[in-house]
Design a protein around this motif. Sequence first.
Motif, PDB file in Angstrom:
ATOM      1  N   GLY A  54      -6.209  11.377   7.598  1.00 45.69           N
ATOM      2  CA  GLY A  54      -6.949  11.136   8.832  1.00 45.69           C
ATOM      3  C   GLY A  54      -7.169   9.662   9.105  1.00 45.69           C
ATOM      4  N   ASN A  55      -8.089   9.037   8.353  1.00 43.37           N
ATOM      5  CA  ASN A  55      -8.380   7.620   8.588  1.00 43.37           C
ATOM      6  C   ASN A  55      -7.718   6.706   7.560  1.00 43.37           C
ATOM      7  OD1 ASN A  55      -9.938   8.464   6.472  1.00 43.37           O
ATOM      8  ND2 ASN A  55     -11.796   7.413   7.113  1.00 43.37           N
ATOM      9  N   GLU A  56      -6.957   7.271   6.639  1.00 45.57           N
ATOM     10  CA  GLU A  56      -6.245   6.458   5.642  1.00 45.57           C
ATOM     11  C   GLU A  56      -5.030   7.213   5.115  1.00 45.57           C
ATOM     12  OE1 GLU A  56      -9.021   5.771   2.468  1.00 45.57           O
ATOM     13  OE2 GLU A  56      -8.940   7.841   1.781  1.00 45.57           O
ATOM     14  N   TYR A  57      -4.113   6.458   4.521  1.00 39.59           N
ATOM     15  CA  TYR A  57      -2.966   7.033   3.839  1.00 39.59           C
ATOM     16  C   TYR A  57      -3.216   6.957   2.341  1.00 39.59           C
ATOM     17  CZ  TYR A  57      -0.279   6.536   8.160  1.00 39.59           C
ATOM     18  OH  TYR A  57       0.164   6.633   9.450  1.00 39.59           O
ATOM     19  N   VAL A  73       2.985  -4.478  -5.258  1.00 41.91           N
ATOM     20  CA  VAL A  73       2.740  -3.680  -4.055  1.00 41.91           C
ATOM     21  C   VAL A  73       2.512  -4.644  -2.897  1.00 41.91           C
ATOM     22  CG1 VAL A  73       1.279  -1.931  -2.983  1.00 41.91           C
ATOM     23  CG2 VAL A  73       1.684  -1.856  -5.447  1.00 41.91           C
ATOM     24  N   GLU A  74       3.278  -4.488  -1.810  1.00 38.98           N
ATOM     25  CA  GLU A  74       3.173  -5.361  -0.639  1.00 38.98           C
ATOM     26  C   GLU A  74       3.174  -4.519   0.625  1.00 38.98           C
ATOM     27  OE1 GLU A  74       6.440  -8.059  -0.517  1.00 38.98           O
ATOM     28  OE2 GLU A  74       5.981  -8.951  -2.463  1.00 38.98           O
ATOM     29  N   LEU A  75       2.474  -4.999   1.639  1.00 40.88           N
ATOM     30  CA  LEU A  75       2.514  -4.395   2.968  1.00 40.88           C
ATOM     31  C   LEU A  75       2.890  -5.482   3.956  1.00 40.88           C
ATOM     32  CD1 LEU A  75       1.930  -1.822   4.678  1.00 40.88           C
ATOM     33  CD2 LEU A  75      -0.319  -2.803   5.092  1.00 40.88           C
ATOM     34  N   ASN A  76       3.978  -5.263   4.701  1.00 45.33           N
ATOM     35  CA  ASN A  76       4.457  -6.244   5.657  1.00 45.33           C
ATOM     36  C   ASN A  76       4.889  -5.515   6.923  1.00 45.33           C
ATOM     37  OD1 ASN A  76       5.423  -8.502   6.908  1.00 45.33           O
ATOM     38  ND2 ASN A  76       7.183  -8.776   5.578  1.00 45.33           N
ATOM     39  N   ASP A  77       4.147  -5.739   8.015  1.00 42.26           N
ATOM     40  CA  ASP A  77       4.428  -5.108   9.311  1.00 42.26           C
ATOM     41  C   ASP A  77       4.556  -3.596   9.209  1.00 42.26           C
ATOM     42  OD1 ASP A  77       4.369  -7.503  10.704  1.00 42.26           O
ATOM     43  OD2 ASP A  77       6.512  -7.886  10.356  1.00 42.26           O
ATOM     44  N   GLY A  78       3.631  -2.972   8.481  1.00 41.90           N
ATOM     45  CA  GLY A  78       3.629  -1.524   8.357  1.00 41.90           C
ATOM     46  C   GLY A  78       4.574  -0.969   7.311  1.00 41.90           C
ATOM     47  N   LYS A  79       5.308  -1.823   6.644  1.00 42.08           N
ATOM     48  CA  LYS A  79       6.249  -1.371   5.622  1.00 42.08           C
ATOM     49  C   LYS A  79       5.634  -1.612   4.242  1.00 42.08           C
ATOM     50  CE  LYS A  79      11.010  -2.018   4.157  1.00 42.08           C
ATOM     51  NZ  LYS A  79      12.220  -2.775   4.387  1.00 42.08           N
ATOM     52  N   LEU A  80       5.299  -0.519   3.559  1.00 36.76           N
ATOM     53  CA  LEU A  80       4.731  -0.600   2.218  1.00 36.76           C
ATOM     54  C   LEU A  80       5.881  -0.637   1.224  1.00 36.76           C
ATOM     55  CD1 LEU A  80       2.155  -0.433   0.387  1.00 36.76           C
ATOM     56  CD2 LEU A  80       2.641   2.009   0.242  1.00 36.76           C
ATOM     57  N   GLY A 120      -8.185  -4.226   3.244  1.00 38.42           N
ATOM     58  CA  GLY A 120      -8.892  -3.084   2.681  1.00 38.42           C
ATOM     59  C   GLY A 120      -8.015  -2.155   1.865  1.00 38.42           C
ATOM     60  N   ILE A 121      -6.827  -2.588   1.505  1.00 37.71           N
ATOM     61  CA  ILE A 121      -5.920  -1.762   0.709  1.00 37.71           C
ATOM     62  C   ILE A 121      -6.361  -1.795  -0.748  1.00 37.71           C
ATOM     63  CG2 ILE A 121      -3.539  -1.445  -0.055  1.00 37.71           C
ATOM     64  CD1 ILE A 121      -2.674  -2.761   2.556  1.00 37.71           C
ATOM     65  N   LYS A 122      -6.369  -0.633  -1.395  1.00 40.31           N
ATOM     66  CA  LYS A 122      -6.753  -0.529  -2.800  1.00 40.31           C
ATOM     67  C   LYS A 122      -5.629   0.137  -3.571  1.00 40.31           C
ATOM     68  CE  LYS A 122     -11.568   0.119  -1.554  1.00 40.31           C
ATOM     69  NZ  LYS A 122     -12.657   1.082  -1.486  1.00 40.31           N
ATOM     70  N   ALA A 123      -5.333  -0.402  -4.748  1.00 42.52           N
ATOM     71  CA  ALA A 123      -4.298   0.173  -5.615  1.00 42.52           C
ATOM     72  C   ALA A 123      -4.871   0.317  -7.012  1.00 42.52           C
ATOM     73  CB  ALA A 123      -3.063  -0.706  -5.638  1.00 42.52           C
ATOM     74  N   LYS A 124      -4.580   1.463  -7.646  1.00 46.66           N
ATOM     75  CA  LYS A 124      -5.098   1.731  -8.989  1.00 46.66           C
ATOM     76  C   LYS A 124      -4.022   2.459  -9.791  1.00 46.66           C
ATOM     77  CE  LYS A 124      -8.955   3.858 -11.382  1.00 46.66           C
ATOM     78  NZ  LYS A 124     -10.203   4.611 -11.243  1.00 46.66           N
ATOM     79  N   LEU A 125      -3.821   1.987 -11.023  1.00 45.73           N
ATOM     80  CA  LEU A 125      -2.866   2.619 -11.936  1.00 45.73           C
ATOM     81  C   LEU A 125      -3.657   3.311 -13.034  1.00 45.73           C
ATOM     82  CD1 LEU A 125       0.080   3.034 -12.875  1.00 45.73           C
ATOM     83  CD2 LEU A 125      -0.171   0.932 -14.192  1.00 45.73           C
ATOM     84  N   VAL A 132      -2.315   4.272  -4.125  1.00 47.16           N
ATOM     85  CA  VAL A 132      -2.530   3.201  -3.159  1.00 47.16           C
ATOM     86  C   VAL A 132      -3.192   3.816  -1.929  1.00 47.16           C
ATOM     87  CG1 VAL A 132      -1.471   1.349  -1.823  1.00 47.16           C
ATOM     88  CG2 VAL A 132      -0.441   2.045  -3.988  1.00 47.16           C
ATOM     89  N   LEU A 133      -4.395   3.332  -1.592  1.00 44.83           N
ATOM     90  CA  LEU A 133      -5.115   3.772  -0.398  1.00 44.83           C
ATOM     91  C   LEU A 133      -4.959   2.713   0.680  1.00 44.83           C
ATOM     92  CD1 LEU A 133      -8.404   5.190  -1.902  1.00 44.83           C
ATOM     93  CD2 LEU A 133      -6.724   6.453  -0.587  1.00 44.83           C
ATOM     94  N   ILE A 134      -4.396   3.115   1.816  1.00 48.44           N
ATOM     95  CA  ILE A 134      -4.159   2.192   2.917  1.00 48.44           C
ATOM     96  C   ILE A 134      -4.930   2.695   4.132  1.00 48.44           C
ATOM     97  CG2 ILE A 134      -2.409   1.118   4.378  1.00 48.44           C
ATOM     98  CD1 ILE A 134      -0.869   2.693   1.623  1.00 48.44           C
TER      99      ILE A 134
END
Length: 149
Positions: A54-57, A73-80, A120-125, A132-134
């Motif tokens: 809904g409000n996140e991936y 982990v990178e996000l560039n123009d909507g490309k994770l 606001g992106i969070k990543a946890k291993l 990864v929460l986007i």
Amino acid sequence: MAGLVPFNRKNKEISTTTGFEDFYNVLDDFFSNDWPFRRSLTHDTFKVDVEDNGNEYLVEAEVPGIDKKDINVELNDGKLMISITMDERNESKKKNFIHRERRYSSMSRSIYLEDAKSDGIKAKLENGLLKVLIPKEEKPNNSITIDVE
């Protein structure tokens, strides 16, 4: 019809392989009895699940045996982009060694998330699972209804 089945395909002990069989016989491997067990991460890449909450991936990637220092982990123009680079070296300090191994592998996956927010992106291993929460951006709904005459 007999020409469609390679000679000694089932008897792997006496067949000679060059390493390209996995590339050329992907369709044949799918229909063989032992297909799911013959595949491995040495020929494939890591598995990824993408969930829309809904409000996140939520992106989950299976990366067993990988340290977090080897993950990018990178996000560039909507490309994770999730990429893994492993450089294992098992070297002996002795000069007269009998056995020495080195292994290098690199894998990456990219996923396009159109309305992904860059902050606001969070990543946890944890236990071999990268989560990864986007968050999503709120975009205005610019769609209109057109009446048909």
